[in-house]
Motif scaffolding. Structure first.
Motif, PDB file in Angstrom:
ATOM      1  N   ALA A  48       0.812  -1.217   0.000  1.00 12.52           N
ATOM      2  CA  ALA A  48       0.000   0.000   0.000  1.00 12.52           C
ATOM      3  C   ALA A  48       0.848   1.270   0.000  1.00 12.52           C
ATOM      4  O   ALA A  48       0.373   2.333  -0.412  1.00 12.52           O
ATOM      5  N   ARG A  49       2.107   1.166   0.441  1.00 13.08           N
ATOM      6  CA  ARG A  49       2.983   2.347   0.474  1.00 13.08           C
ATOM      7  C   ARG A  49       3.914   2.393  -0.732  1.00 13.08           C
ATOM      8  O   ARG A  49       4.890   3.137  -0.752  1.00 13.08           O
ATOM      9  N   ASN A  50       3.614   1.567  -1.746  1.00 16.94           N
ATOM     10  CA  ASN A  50       4.382   1.510  -2.988  1.00 16.94           C
ATOM     11  C   ASN A  50       5.807   1.016  -2.774  1.00 16.94           C
ATOM     12  O   ASN A  50       6.720   1.381  -3.525  1.00 16.94           O
ATOM     13  N   HIS A  51       5.983   0.185  -1.750  1.00 11.61           N
ATOM     14  CA  HIS A  51       7.262  -0.480  -1.531  1.00 11.61           C
ATOM     15  C   HIS A  51       7.210  -1.883  -2.125  1.00 11.61           C
ATOM     16  O   HIS A  51       6.160  -2.525  -2.108  1.00 11.61           O
ATOM     17  N   LEU A  52       8.333  -2.359  -2.635  1.00 12.49           N
ATOM     18  CA  LEU A  52       8.386  -3.690  -3.217  1.00 12.49           C
ATOM     19  C   LEU A  52       8.161  -4.739  -2.135  1.00 12.49           C
ATOM     20  O   LEU A  52       8.903  -4.821  -1.161  1.00 12.49           O
ATOM     21  N   GLY A 198       5.633  -4.816   7.341  1.00  9.49           N
ATOM     22  CA  GLY A 198       4.940  -4.444   8.566  1.00  9.49           C
ATOM     23  C   GLY A 198       3.529  -3.944   8.361  1.00  9.49           C
ATOM     24  O   GLY A 198       2.880  -3.491   9.314  1.00  9.49           O
ATOM     25  N   MET A 199       3.023  -4.000   7.127  1.00  3.76           N
ATOM     26  CA  MET A 199       1.674  -3.526   6.844  1.00  3.76           C
ATOM     27  C   MET A 199       0.653  -4.600   7.238  1.00  3.76           C
ATOM     28  O   MET A 199       0.875  -5.798   7.043  1.00  3.76           O
ATOM     29  N   VAL A 200      -0.476  -4.154   7.785  1.00  7.48           N
ATOM     30  CA  VAL A 200      -1.549  -5.068   8.175  1.00  7.48           C
ATOM     31  C   VAL A 200      -2.410  -5.363   6.949  1.00  7.48           C
ATOM     32  O   VAL A 200      -3.064  -4.463   6.406  1.00  7.48           O
ATOM     33  N   ASN A 201      -2.410  -6.632   6.503  1.00  4.64           N
ATOM     34  CA  ASN A 201      -3.221  -7.027   5.352  1.00  4.64           C
ATOM     35  C   ASN A 201      -4.671  -7.277   5.732  1.00  4.64           C
ATOM     36  O   ASN A 201      -5.595  -6.903   5.023  1.00  4.64           O
ATOM     37  N   LYS A 223       0.182   0.318   9.494  1.00  7.45           N
ATOM     38  CA  LYS A 223       1.077  -0.566  10.236  1.00  7.45           C
ATOM     39  C   LYS A 223       0.626  -0.696  11.684  1.00  7.45           C
ATOM     40  O   LYS A 223      -0.003   0.218  12.238  1.00  7.45           O
ATOM     41  N   LEU A 224       0.952  -1.830  12.296  1.00  7.43           N
ATOM     42  CA  LEU A 224       0.645  -2.038  13.706  1.00  7.43           C
ATOM     43  C   LEU A 224       1.699  -1.313  14.534  1.00  7.43           C
ATOM     44  O   LEU A 224       2.893  -1.587  14.418  1.00  7.43           O
ATOM     45  N   ARG A 225       1.234  -0.373  15.362  1.00  8.04           N
ATOM     46  CA  ARG A 225       2.149   0.460  16.126  1.00  8.04           C
ATOM     47  C   ARG A 225       1.808   0.395  17.608  1.00  8.04           C
ATOM     48  O   ARG A 225       0.673   0.144  18.004  1.00  8.04           O
ATOM     49  N   HIS A 226       2.826   0.636  18.449  1.00 10.49           N
ATOM     50  CA  HIS A 226       2.621   0.701  19.892  1.00 10.49           C
ATOM     51  C   HIS A 226       3.108   2.049  20.411  1.00 10.49           C
ATOM     52  O   HIS A 226       4.103   2.593  19.932  1.00 10.49           O
ATOM     53  N   ALA A 227       2.380   2.596  21.393  1.00 10.06           N
ATOM     54  CA  ALA A 227       2.707   3.917  21.927  1.00 10.06           C
ATOM     55  C   ALA A 227       4.079   3.955  22.589  1.00 10.06           C
ATOM     56  O   ALA A 227       4.756   4.989  22.604  1.00 10.06           O
ATOM     57  N   ASP A 228       4.518   2.806  23.120  1.00  5.11           N
ATOM     58  CA  ASP A 228       5.819   2.716  23.786  1.00  5.11           C
ATOM     59  C   ASP A 228       6.882   2.328  22.754  1.00  5.11           C
ATOM     60  O   ASP A 228       6.803   1.272  22.130  1.00  5.11           O
ATOM     61  N   SER A 229       7.876   3.177  22.554  1.00  3.79           N
ATOM     62  CA  SER A 229       8.901   2.932  21.528  1.00  3.79           C
ATOM     63  C   SER A 229       9.691   1.652  21.790  1.00  3.79           C
ATOM     64  O   SER A 229      10.114   0.965  20.860  1.00  3.79           O
TER      65      SER A 229
END
Length: 361
Positions: A48-52, A198-201, A223-229
């Protein structure tokens, strides 16, 4: 004519295997290339981000493969100019660009010329919010009528069959995903499909519910992200490792005092991938120190009576013998006898050991 018919038969035989859990894309590409009469064939998937996301090729040299995968996919003029084109669209560098236009692009000057590509023909086989995929053919000479020829006769029949089988595979994938979603939802586990970028399908309804609560995990930018780095770095590292070696990983993230989310990350079945490429299955479930154990499960697993299982559940929830007696409207003596019976049946010497065993459930 005989050679063409033989190539057509081989290509049609190969494309029938698109229904397999893991389609033989190399064989499909090889026979399609031979049918078309090209020098090489490719299956290229962008996210979706036009990455291979995935590159399969037949007839590419190692240097050509490395050049495209490492850099020139970002400058692919056909991919850039067809991102919003629907599946079934044919692309042809000889028709889409004049010679002078093509020569001014980095993709042609530094990639196509280097690897002796005078013309690229490409059929978009999938185009949606998650991925953009095409099957392409590279020629060392230009045939101005190639794209017309590939849409008629045996060529047209072959590519219609390829798209039809991909459609059937997509339907089967949808049914398979619903089965996975239903099975894990039954045990209160949310599930997500994640690609190598890392994209959620896909995500289950329960996953949407957990993520909507905005208590740590969320989907941001696809992408699946978490508030804590720190949690995010650990998650990214686990995903990279699972893609690399195929082994499962787990991690826990707190959502509040006495509550956390537990995630298992494993390689997804090949049958859940539409067009090649490994996917990960992330299973997310909520854990709470305040959750009461299931009395029926305690009874079944430990071979105790229902009344004893209720007492064991009370102990596991942190209640004293006196509190359990009050809650069950029973005498303290009766509850103490039931605790003694539990210690004997479960081969424990202390109540703390009973609680530890009960916590397994």
């Amino acid at each position: 004519m005989v050679e063409h018919q033989l190539a057509f038969t081989r290509a049609m035989d190969a494309v029938q295997h698109l229904a397999d859990p893991n389609p033989p894309w190399q064989d499909i590409l090889r026979t399609a290339r031979d049918l078309v009469g090209a020098d090489s064939g490719t299956l290229i998937v962008f996210d979706a981000r036009n990455h291979l996301s995935n590159l399969s090729a037949i007839g590419f040299s190692d240097a050509c493969f490395a050049d495209y995968q490492g850099h020139y996919y970002r400058h692919d003029v056909l991919e850039r100019d067809s991102r919003h084109a629907p599946a079934g669209t044919w692309l042809d560098t000889a028709r889409m660009y004049s010679r002078s236009q093509l020569q001014r692009t980095e993709f042609y000057a530094d990639f196509m010329l280097k690897h002796r590509m005078a013309q690229i023909l490409s059929l978009i086989v999938e185009s949606n919010a998650v991925l953009h995929a095409s099957i392409g053919f590279q020629r060392s000479t230009v045939d101005p009528k190639a794209s017309e020829r590939l849409q008629s006769g045996n060529f047209g029949q072959y590519f219609r069959t390829l798209q039809s089988h991909l459609g059937q595979r997509e339907k089967a994938l949808s049914i398979g995903w619903k089965s996975v979603e239903s099975a894990f939802s039954e045990v209160n586990e949310a599930v997500l499909l994640i690609n190598q970028d890392g994209m959620v399908n896909k995500m289950s309804a329960l996953a949407r519910q957990l993520l909507d609560e905005a208590r740590g995990w969320r989907v941001q930018g696809g992408k699946l992200r978490h508030a804590d780095s720190k949690c995010q770095r650990l998650f990214d590292a686990h995903c990279a490792a699972a893609f690399r070696d195929g082994h499962s990983r787990s991690l826990a993230t707190t959502t509040g005092w006495g509550e956390f989310h537990w995630m298992d990350i494993s390689v997804a079945p090949d049958s859940l991938s539409l067009i090649g490429g490994r996917l990960l299955l992330a299973r997310l479930r909520r854990k709470s120190a305040f959750a009461m154990p299931d009395v029926d499960k305690l009874e079944s697993v430990f071979g105790i009576t229902h009344a004893e299982a209720a007492v064991l559940a009370g102990l596991a929830a942190g209640h004293s013998v006196e509190e359990i007696a009050t809650l069950r409207q029973s005498s303290v003596l009766t509850v103490r006898k039931q605790v003694a019976s539990l210690l004997n049946k479960m081969e424990c010497s202390r109540q703390a050991e009973l609680v530890r065993l009960a916590s397994l459930l």
